[in-house]
Design a protein around this motif. Structure first.
Motif, PDB file in Angstrom:
ATOM      1  N   ILE A 292     -11.576 -22.377  -9.826  1.00 26.71           N
ATOM      2  CA  ILE A 292     -10.290 -21.862  -9.349  1.00 26.71           C
ATOM      3  C   ILE A 292      -9.579 -22.918  -8.506  1.00 26.71           C
ATOM      4  O   ILE A 292      -8.363 -23.121  -8.640  1.00 26.71           O
ATOM      5  CB  ILE A 292     -10.508 -20.561  -8.555  1.00 26.71           C
ATOM      6  CG1 ILE A 292     -10.990 -19.446  -9.491  1.00 26.71           C
ATOM      7  CG2 ILE A 292      -9.236 -20.131  -7.827  1.00 26.71           C
ATOM      8  CD1 ILE A 292     -11.448 -18.188  -8.786  1.00 26.71           C
ATOM      9  N   GLU A 293     -10.328 -23.622  -7.656  1.00 29.71           N
ATOM     10  CA  GLU A 293      -9.718 -24.638  -6.801  1.00 29.71           C
ATOM     11  C   GLU A 293      -9.224 -25.823  -7.625  1.00 29.71           C
ATOM     12  O   GLU A 293      -8.139 -26.360  -7.347  1.00 29.71           O
ATOM     13  CB  GLU A 293     -10.716 -25.113  -5.749  1.00 29.71           C
ATOM     14  CG  GLU A 293     -10.116 -26.101  -4.765  1.00 29.71           C
ATOM     15  CD  GLU A 293     -11.046 -26.425  -3.620  1.00 29.71           C
ATOM     16  OE1 GLU A 293     -10.719 -27.334  -2.835  1.00 29.71           O
ATOM     17  OE2 GLU A 293     -12.110 -25.777  -3.502  1.00 29.71           O
TER      18      GLU A 293
ATOM     19  N   ASN B 195      -0.654 -28.043  -8.351  1.00 30.01           N
ATOM     20  CA  ASN B 195      -0.056 -28.220  -7.022  1.00 30.01           C
ATOM     21  C   ASN B 195       0.323 -26.886  -6.369  1.00 30.01           C
ATOM     22  O   ASN B 195       1.381 -26.762  -5.751  1.00 30.01           O
ATOM     23  CB  ASN B 195       1.179 -29.126  -7.103  1.00 30.01           C
ATOM     24  CG  ASN B 195       0.822 -30.537  -7.532  1.00 30.01           C
ATOM     25  OD1 ASN B 195      -0.156 -31.100  -7.046  1.00 30.01           O
ATOM     26  ND2 ASN B 195       1.596 -31.087  -8.456  1.00 30.01           N
ATOM     27  N   LEU B 196      -0.544 -25.917  -6.522  1.00 31.17           N
ATOM     28  CA  LEU B 196      -0.300 -24.602  -5.944  1.00 31.17           C
ATOM     29  C   LEU B 196      -0.621 -24.617  -4.453  1.00 31.17           C
ATOM     30  O   LEU B 196      -1.618 -25.191  -4.017  1.00 31.17           O
ATOM     31  CB  LEU B 196      -1.169 -23.553  -6.645  1.00 31.17           C
ATOM     32  CG  LEU B 196      -0.960 -22.091  -6.250  1.00 31.17           C
ATOM     33  CD1 LEU B 196       0.428 -21.619  -6.655  1.00 31.17           C
ATOM     34  CD2 LEU B 196      -2.034 -21.206  -6.904  1.00 31.17           C
ATOM     35  N   GLN B 197       0.206 -23.993  -3.657  1.00 29.88           N
ATOM     36  CA  GLN B 197      -0.010 -23.894  -2.218  1.00 29.88           C
ATOM     37  C   GLN B 197      -0.736 -22.590  -1.888  1.00 29.88           C
ATOM     38  O   GLN B 197      -0.527 -21.564  -2.537  1.00 29.88           O
ATOM     39  CB  GLN B 197       1.334 -23.939  -1.471  1.00 29.88           C
ATOM     40  CG  GLN B 197       2.141 -25.207  -1.729  1.00 29.88           C
ATOM     41  CD  GLN B 197       1.419 -26.447  -1.239  1.00 29.88           C
ATOM     42  OE1 GLN B 197       0.952 -26.497  -0.104  1.00 29.88           O
ATOM     43  NE2 GLN B 197       1.316 -27.456  -2.108  1.00 29.88           N
ATOM     44  N   TRP B 198      -1.591 -22.652  -0.849  1.00 33.22           N
ATOM     45  CA  TRP B 198      -2.264 -21.446  -0.394  1.00 33.22           C
ATOM     46  C   TRP B 198      -2.588 -21.580   1.092  1.00 33.22           C
ATOM     47  O   TRP B 198      -2.436 -22.652   1.685  1.00 33.22           O
ATOM     48  CB  TRP B 198      -3.536 -21.179  -1.188  1.00 33.22           C
ATOM     49  CG  TRP B 198      -4.647 -22.173  -0.993  1.00 33.22           C
ATOM     50  CD1 TRP B 198      -5.594 -22.161  -0.019  1.00 33.22           C
ATOM     51  CD2 TRP B 198      -4.925 -23.329  -1.791  1.00 33.22           C
ATOM     52  NE1 TRP B 198      -6.451 -23.220  -0.149  1.00 33.22           N
ATOM     53  CE2 TRP B 198      -6.072 -23.961  -1.242  1.00 33.22           C
ATOM     54  CE3 TRP B 198      -4.335 -23.891  -2.926  1.00 33.22           C
ATOM     55  CZ2 TRP B 198      -6.626 -25.109  -1.776  1.00 33.22           C
ATOM     56  CZ3 TRP B 198      -4.878 -25.044  -3.458  1.00 33.22           C
ATOM     57  CH2 TRP B 198      -6.006 -25.645  -2.899  1.00 33.22           C
ATOM     58  N   ARG B 199      -3.038 -20.492   1.686  1.00 34.91           N
ATOM     59  CA  ARG B 199      -3.374 -20.458   3.108  1.00 34.91           C
ATOM     60  C   ARG B 199      -4.893 -20.486   3.285  1.00 34.91           C
ATOM     61  O   ARG B 199      -5.624 -19.820   2.551  1.00 34.91           O
ATOM     62  CB  ARG B 199      -2.829 -19.178   3.755  1.00 34.91           C
ATOM     63  CG  ARG B 199      -1.318 -19.079   3.775  1.00 34.91           C
ATOM     64  CD  ARG B 199      -0.718 -19.691   5.004  1.00 34.91           C
ATOM     65  NE  ARG B 199      -1.121 -18.987   6.222  1.00 34.91           N
ATOM     66  CZ  ARG B 199      -0.716 -19.347   7.434  1.00 34.91           C
ATOM     67  NH1 ARG B 199       0.073 -20.406   7.594  1.00 34.91           N
ATOM     68  NH2 ARG B 199      -1.095 -18.654   8.507  1.00 34.91           N
ATOM     69  N   GLU B 200      -5.352 -21.241   4.266  1.00 36.44           N
ATOM     70  CA  GLU B 200      -6.778 -21.267   4.596  1.00 36.44           C
ATOM     71  C   GLU B 200      -7.055 -20.246   5.694  1.00 36.44           C
ATOM     72  O   GLU B 200      -6.349 -20.199   6.704  1.00 36.44           O
ATOM     73  CB  GLU B 200      -7.201 -22.661   5.065  1.00 36.44           C
ATOM     74  CG  GLU B 200      -7.157 -23.728   3.980  1.00 36.44           C
ATOM     75  CD  GLU B 200      -8.252 -23.557   2.940  1.00 36.44           C
ATOM     76  OE1 GLU B 200      -9.144 -22.693   3.140  1.00 36.44           O
ATOM     77  OE2 GLU B 200      -8.217 -24.279   1.924  1.00 36.44           O
ATOM     78  N   ASP B 201      -8.071 -19.421   5.489  1.00 36.49           N
ATOM     79  CA  ASP B 201      -8.495 -18.427   6.469  1.00 36.49           C
ATOM     80  C   ASP B 201      -9.507 -19.081   7.401  1.00 36.49           C
ATOM     81  O   ASP B 201     -10.614 -19.435   6.979  1.00 36.49           O
ATOM     82  CB  ASP B 201      -9.109 -17.225   5.753  1.00 36.49           C
ATOM     83  CG  ASP B 201      -9.484 -16.094   6.695  1.00 36.49           C
ATOM     84  OD1 ASP B 201      -9.626 -16.347   7.901  1.00 36.49           O
ATOM     85  OD2 ASP B 201      -9.647 -14.956   6.212  1.00 36.49           O
ATOM     86  N   SER B 202      -9.157 -19.241   8.663  1.00 32.17           N
ATOM     87  CA  SER B 202     -10.036 -19.929   9.611  1.00 32.17           C
ATOM     88  C   SER B 202     -11.375 -19.222   9.781  1.00 32.17           C
ATOM     89  O   SER B 202     -12.391 -19.850  10.084  1.00 32.17           O
ATOM     90  CB  SER B 202      -9.347 -20.064  10.974  1.00 32.17           C
ATOM     91  OG  SER B 202      -9.074 -18.775  11.523  1.00 32.17           O
ATOM     92  N   SER B 203     -11.398 -17.903   9.574  1.00 29.00           N
ATOM     93  CA  SER B 203     -12.648 -17.153   9.758  1.00 29.00           C
ATOM     94  C   SER B 203     -13.675 -17.498   8.688  1.00 29.00           C
ATOM     95  O   SER B 203     -14.875 -17.261   8.871  1.00 29.00           O
ATOM     96  CB  SER B 203     -12.386 -15.646   9.759  1.00 29.00           C
ATOM     97  OG  SER B 203     -11.931 -15.208   8.492  1.00 29.00           O
TER      98      SER B 203
END
Length: 428
Positions: free
Chosen positions: A159-160, A167-175
């Motif tokens: 998937i990554e 060049n898809l953007q996404w958010r990283e979950d710090s948890s």
């Protein structure tokens, strides 16, 4: 990806999107396909400004791509405290309750989530570490009622790689970087070792899990067929015919399959009952298994308050005993976790009955049209203690459950497009 879900054609689909890698890939893929889609986003308010950053990110992406966007915000910490749940369990309960409500309100057909092969492996290892039977090793289902998981065949790495290629953007979950939760410990520590031992470990695991799922199906089918020959239901009791049971070469396995959900743990004592004298019995927290001549009889341990019933007349707007409930007619509906339901008033038959649950009680969980579920199975899924079970009340109409109060509404009394009279019932 969708060859296993041909029934999705011409259906209206919600996509559960957190803003993370997996859900953004799911959303991107379905933008390329000829489906009517909309986005659902839950803000659990567990990571401060970061949670609102996720919400804004998904909202802006949806608006830029002209995708309908629906969101909600939960005070997850307070909900977990009120219901004595872990944060993760509370978030799951809030999320899926809201998902099913949106299906009904917006008239959509299914909800798609971005669970993938690594999630499946992590769940398998969590269950294995805690001790589980075959059922706990079969993994996350590709479909569970209205929930569809089309990315299960793919690994997080696949998937990554795809996301970076486009060049898809996404958010990283710090948890996700913290090892506070067991799932993260398994993800960061155990799985890398397994992959080091076998670079194709996940592929091998998927094959193994397919075999386990086939085996589980065989076990369930055999258990049902033999159950029909050996067991008779008499009101709230189950009678096991010992003569027929003893003809089975592996009767202990069948007894375990039929009885484990009733909380028994002293299995050797149960197996000994088969050849013991009449009158011997084994107890779990909520049930008794009695040897009576040629039968084992399973019955619930009734408490006094289980037999108490309270009647609610049509003109009552509020009750305070045994708990606080209010009733009022409204013009439309809103969302308020599990403390409020909205029902079609014309489907109710008064007086309503407020009572405790009995073993054998069935209801149709909201969103599961035509599918019944034991109230005891709901309690098991929610991991309620015996005391918690005793404190649950059922609101009933003409012997049908309207609401497992504070937990789940019944599908049969839901609001429909033709509903003329909406009754709001609130638990305080």
């Amino acid at each position: 990806m969708l060859q296993n879900f041909p029934f999705l054609e011409d259906k209206k689909l919600f996509l559960a999107v957190s803003g993370g890698l997996d859900s953004m890939v799911l959303l991107h893929l379905f933008q390329q396909l000829p489906y009517e889609i909309a986005v659902l986003h839950c803000n659990f308010q567990l990571r401060g400004l970061e949670s609102f950053g996720d919400q804004n990110f998904v909202s802006e992406y949806s608006n830029q791509n002209t995708i309908p966007f629906f969101f909600t915000q939960f005070d997850t910490t307070a909900f977990a405290k009120d219901y004595k749940l872990s944060t993760q369990v509370a978030a799951r309960e809030l999320r899926y309750s809201w998902f099913y409500e949106q299906l009904e309100i917006q008239n959509f057909d299914y909800i798609l989530t971005a669970h993938h092969a690594d999630d499946n492996l992590e769940t398998f290892l969590i269950n294995l570490s805690r001790g589980t039977g075959l059922e706990g090793l079969t993994g996350i289902p590709a479909q569970n009622d209205k929930i569809i998981r089309p990315l299960l065949p793919f690994t997080r790495q696949e998937i990554e790689v795809y996301a970076k290629e486009i060049n898809l953007q996404w958010r990283e979950d710090s948890s996700n970087a913290s090892d506070k939760y067991l799932r993260n410990k398994i993800r960061h520590t155990l799985i890398p070792i397994l992959k080091e031992l076998n670079e194709n470990f996940i592929s091998s695991f998927q094959k193994t899990q397919n075999y386990l799922q086939e085996a589980q199906t065989l076990v369930e089918d055999a258990s049902i067929m033999v159950y029909q020959q050996v067991v008779r239901q008499k009101e709230s009791e189950m009678h096991f015919d010992l003569k027929k049971l003893m003809q089975l070469p592996n009767y202990k396995s069948y007894l375990y399959q039929w009885l484990h959900e009733f909380g028994f743990t002293a299995w050797e004592d149960i197996y000994d009952l088969v050849e013991c004298q009449s009158g011997k019995q084994v107890f779990s927290d909520g049930f008794r298994l009695l040897k009576n001549r040629d039968f084992l009889i399973l019955s619930p341990l009734h408490s006094v308050k289980e037999s108490v019933e309270f009647l609610i007349n049509e003109d009552q707007q509020k009750i305070n005993i045994p708990l606080n409930l209010s009733f009022c007619k409204v013009a439309d509906i809103s969302i308020d976790a599990n403390t409020t339901i909205f029902v079609d008033a014309d489907k109710l038959q008064f007086p309503l009955v407020l009572r405790h649950w009995n073993e054998g009680d069935l209801f149709q969980p909201f969103g599961m049209s035509g599918q019944s579920k034991k109230v005891s199975k709901l309690f098991k899924d929610e991991k309620l203690s015996l005391i918690e079970k005793e404190n649950v009340w059922l609101l009933c109409s003409n012997n049908q459950i309207v609401w497992v109060i504070g937990m789940r509404q019944d599908e049969r009394f839901r609001i429909e497009n033709t509903t003329k009279n909406i009754l709001k019932i609130q638990f305080e």
